[in-house]
Design a protein around this motif. Structure first.
Motif, PDB file in Angstrom:
ATOM      1  N   ASN A  51       0.849  -1.374  -0.169  1.00 45.02           N
ATOM      2  CA  ASN A  51      -0.009   0.050  -0.064  1.00 45.02           C
ATOM      3  C   ASN A  51       0.798   1.398   0.084  1.00 45.02           C
ATOM      4  O   ASN A  51       0.108   2.271  -0.355  1.00 45.02           O
ATOM      5  N   CYS A  52       2.162   1.301   0.344  1.00 48.94           N
ATOM      6  CA  CYS A  52       2.713   2.592   0.566  1.00 48.94           C
ATOM      7  C   CYS A  52       4.108   2.531   0.022  1.00 48.94           C
ATOM      8  O   CYS A  52       4.438   3.631  -0.556  1.00 48.94           O
ATOM      9  N   HIS A  56       6.380   5.942  -1.639  1.00 49.81           N
ATOM     10  CA  HIS A  56       7.419   6.216  -0.390  1.00 49.81           C
ATOM     11  C   HIS A  56       8.477   5.541  -0.336  1.00 49.81           C
ATOM     12  O   HIS A  56       9.076   5.474   0.990  1.00 49.81           O
ATOM     13  N   HIS A  78       3.110  11.256  -9.420  1.00 49.28           N
ATOM     14  CA  HIS A  78       2.467  10.817  -7.542  1.00 49.28           C
ATOM     15  C   HIS A  78       3.714  10.360  -7.079  1.00 49.28           C
ATOM     16  O   HIS A  78       3.978  10.318  -5.939  1.00 49.28           O
ATOM     17  N   GLU A  81       5.921  13.035  -5.724  1.00 50.24           N
ATOM     18  CA  GLU A  81       5.585  14.077  -4.997  1.00 50.24           C
ATOM     19  C   GLU A  81       5.512  13.133  -3.576  1.00 50.24           C
ATOM     20  O   GLU A  81       5.781  13.768  -2.610  1.00 50.24           O
ATOM     21  N   HIS A  85       7.448  14.389  -0.008  1.00 46.42           N
ATOM     22  CA  HIS A  85       6.904  14.494   1.306  1.00 46.42           C
ATOM     23  C   HIS A  85       7.579  13.252   2.376  1.00 46.42           C
ATOM     24  O   HIS A  85       7.532  13.729   3.503  1.00 46.42           O
ATOM     25  N   PHE A  86       7.696  12.209   2.092  1.00 54.06           N
ATOM     26  CA  PHE A  86       8.032  11.068   3.038  1.00 54.06           C
ATOM     27  C   PHE A  86       8.586   9.845   1.783  1.00 54.06           C
ATOM     28  O   PHE A  86       7.853   9.085   1.397  1.00 54.06           O
ATOM     29  N   LEU A 106       2.126   9.880   9.548  1.00 52.15           N
ATOM     30  CA  LEU A 106       1.636   8.539   8.889  1.00 52.15           C
ATOM     31  C   LEU A 106       0.424   8.027   9.454  1.00 52.15           C
ATOM     32  O   LEU A 106      -0.543   7.831   8.787  1.00 52.15           O
ATOM     33  N   VAL A 110      -3.220   7.861   7.590  1.00 46.70           N
ATOM     34  CA  VAL A 110      -3.965   6.525   7.536  1.00 46.70           C
ATOM     35  C   VAL A 110      -5.397   6.593   8.406  1.00 46.70           C
ATOM     36  O   VAL A 110      -6.419   6.123   7.933  1.00 46.70           O
ATOM     37  N   MET A 115      -4.568   7.987   2.947  1.00 46.93           N
ATOM     38  CA  MET A 115      -3.427   7.208   2.406  1.00 46.93           C
ATOM     39  C   MET A 115      -3.842   5.842   2.434  1.00 46.93           C
ATOM     40  O   MET A 115      -4.352   5.398   3.587  1.00 46.93           O
ATOM     41  N   PRO A 116      -3.505   5.065   1.552  1.00 45.85           N
ATOM     42  CA  PRO A 116      -3.132   5.362   0.166  1.00 45.85           C
ATOM     43  C   PRO A 116      -4.055   6.299  -0.533  1.00 45.85           C
ATOM     44  O   PRO A 116      -5.153   6.084  -0.323  1.00 45.85           O
ATOM     45  N   GLU A 117      -3.397   7.119  -1.547  1.00 46.12           N
ATOM     46  CA  GLU A 117      -4.260   7.915  -2.548  1.00 46.12           C
ATOM     47  C   GLU A 117      -5.352   7.196  -3.173  1.00 46.12           C
ATOM     48  O   GLU A 117      -4.953   6.093  -3.618  1.00 46.12           O
ATOM     49  N   TYR A 120      -4.652   5.441  -6.231  1.00 42.38           N
ATOM     50  CA  TYR A 120      -4.036   4.057  -6.165  1.00 42.38           C
ATOM     51  C   TYR A 120      -5.109   3.107  -5.887  1.00 42.38           C
ATOM     52  O   TYR A 120      -5.148   2.243  -6.523  1.00 42.38           O
ATOM     53  N   MET A 127      -7.400  -0.702   1.827  1.00 40.68           N
ATOM     54  CA  MET A 127      -6.777  -1.220   2.905  1.00 40.68           C
ATOM     55  C   MET A 127      -8.073  -1.715   3.736  1.00 40.68           C
ATOM     56  O   MET A 127      -8.827  -0.843   3.846  1.00 40.68           O
TER      57      MET A 127
HETATM   58  C1  HEC Z   1      -0.020   6.657  -5.434  1.00 42.78           C
HETATM   59  C2  HEC Z   1       0.863   6.852  -4.454  1.00 42.78           C
HETATM   60  C3  HEC Z   1       0.755   7.017  -3.026  1.00 42.78           C
HETATM   61  C4  HEC Z   1       0.758   5.936  -2.146  1.00 42.78           C
HETATM   62  C5  HEC Z   1       0.282   4.544  -2.756  1.00 42.78           C
HETATM   63  C6  HEC Z   1       0.776   6.452  -0.801  1.00 42.78           C
HETATM   64  N1  HEC Z   1       1.131   7.775  -0.754  1.00 42.78           N
HETATM   65 FE1  HEC Z   1       1.459   8.714   0.932  1.00 42.78          FE
HETATM   66  N2  HEC Z   1       1.741  10.447  -0.260  1.00 42.78           N
HETATM   67  C7  HEC Z   1       1.518  10.325  -1.562  1.00 42.78           C
HETATM   68  C8  HEC Z   1       1.552  11.951  -2.037  1.00 42.78           C
HETATM   69  C9  HEC Z   1       1.631  12.366  -3.504  1.00 42.78           C
HETATM   70  C10 HEC Z   1       1.826  12.685  -0.857  1.00 42.78           C
HETATM   71  C11 HEC Z   1       1.960  14.173  -0.915  1.00 42.78           C
HETATM   72  C12 HEC Z   1       0.607  14.960  -0.846  1.00 42.78           C
HETATM   73  C13 HEC Z   1      -0.322  14.740   0.156  1.00 42.78           C
HETATM   74  O1  HEC Z   1       0.053  14.896   1.397  1.00 42.78           O
HETATM   75  O2  HEC Z   1      -1.510  14.411  -0.078  1.00 42.78           O
HETATM   76  C14 HEC Z   1       1.550  11.663   0.424  1.00 42.78           C
HETATM   77  C15 HEC Z   1       1.805  11.971   1.617  1.00 42.78           C
HETATM   78  C16 HEC Z   1       2.098  11.312   2.655  1.00 42.78           C
HETATM   79  C17 HEC Z   1       2.430  11.585   4.033  1.00 42.78           C
HETATM   80  C18 HEC Z   1       2.544  12.857   4.454  1.00 42.78           C
HETATM   81  C19 HEC Z   1       4.104  13.397   4.650  1.00 42.78           C
HETATM   82  C20 HEC Z   1       4.156  14.707   5.082  1.00 42.78           C
HETATM   83  O3  HEC Z   1       5.089  15.235   5.218  1.00 42.78           O
HETATM   84  O4  HEC Z   1       3.336  15.525   4.776  1.00 42.78           O
HETATM   85  C21 HEC Z   1       2.427  10.376   4.587  1.00 42.78           C
HETATM   86  C22 HEC Z   1       2.717  10.293   6.225  1.00 42.78           C
HETATM   87  C23 HEC Z   1       2.248   9.133   3.895  1.00 42.78           C
HETATM   88  N3  HEC Z   1       1.867   9.879   2.485  1.00 42.78           N
HETATM   89  C24 HEC Z   1       2.100   7.962   4.002  1.00 42.78           C
HETATM   90  C25 HEC Z   1       1.610   7.028   3.247  1.00 42.78           C
HETATM   91  C26 HEC Z   1       1.398   5.705   3.825  1.00 42.78           C
HETATM   92  C27 HEC Z   1       1.287   5.300   5.208  1.00 42.78           C
HETATM   93  C28 HEC Z   1       0.800   4.826   2.809  1.00 42.78           C
HETATM   94  C29 HEC Z   1       0.216   3.580   2.590  1.00 42.78           C
HETATM   95  C30 HEC Z   1      -0.657   3.247   3.787  1.00 42.78           C
HETATM   96  C31 HEC Z   1       0.708   5.807   1.421  1.00 42.78           C
HETATM   97  N4  HEC Z   1       1.179   7.352   1.840  1.00 42.78           N
HETATM   98  C32 HEC Z   1       0.489   5.575   0.130  1.00 42.78           C
HETATM   99  C33 HEC Z   1       1.242   9.413  -2.438  1.00 42.78           C
HETATM  100  C34 HEC Z   1       1.047   8.201  -2.239  1.00 42.78           C
END
Ligand code: HEC
Length: 147
Positions: A51-52, A56, A78, A81, A85-86, A106, A110, A115-117, A120, A127
């Protein structure tokens, strides 16, 4: 008229295929340092991988449709970006304060279902409630062990 438009669109579509964005595929275990310190068990590792990590970490597992423009551009954006962030592959370069802050974010992302977006999950699936809970309790635990 119609056929001309269709033909023009087809030509544009084919032309788009010649530009291929760079792939995010680093060699080696790009999540090793992160997992060594946050100690996810096998179930949590699977959740993170499914998922992540695609957005990331420094290694994305690409689906077949990622080869097709313009989807390939969207995915590349994506991933870029998300990593901005992470990026768990940068984990060992962070101070404890930053690690703690990212785990806090995180949990928040969640918990709120951000997240996930959605871009995706519509293809990869969402989840389950149980997975969300498992992931959050692991992250809370991991925050207490940072050093
Ligand atoms: C399709 C791509 C994608 C997936 C899959 C995804 N993310 Fe992200 N995530 C992003 C993007 C793009 C951003 C920045 C924009 C936003 O915050 O929406 C982000 C932002 C974040 C941030 C914020 C970090 C900050 O500094 O603000 C966290 C924490 C994070 N994701 C955790 C997760 C976790 C945990 C998962 C799985 C459960 C996950 N993401 C799945 C694309 C994704």
């Amino acid at each position: 008229m119609f056929r001309k438009i269709a033909l023009a669109l087809l030509i544009v579509f084919i032309a788009l295929q010649f530009y291929r964005p760079d792939k995010n595929t680093a060699e080696g275990d790009v999540v090793a340092a992160f997992e060594a310190e946050t100690m996810p068990n096998a179930a949590v590792k699977t959740i993170l991988r499914q998922n992540c990590y695609d957005c990331h970490s420094n290694n994305t597992i690409y689906p077949w449709y990622a080869e097709v423009a313009p989807i390939s551009y969207t995915i590349a954006n994506h991933v870029e970006e998300g990593k901005e962030h992470f990026n768990v592959s940068d984990w060992s370069q962070w101070e404890v304060k930053k690690k703690d802050h990212k785990l806090d974010e995180l949990i928040e992302e969640v918990e709120e279902g951000h997240m996930p977006e959605s871009s995706y999950t519509w293809l990869h699936g969402s989840m389950s409630e149980a997975d969300v809970e498992t992931l959050i309790s692991w992250a809370k635990e991991a925050r207490t062990k940072l050093k």
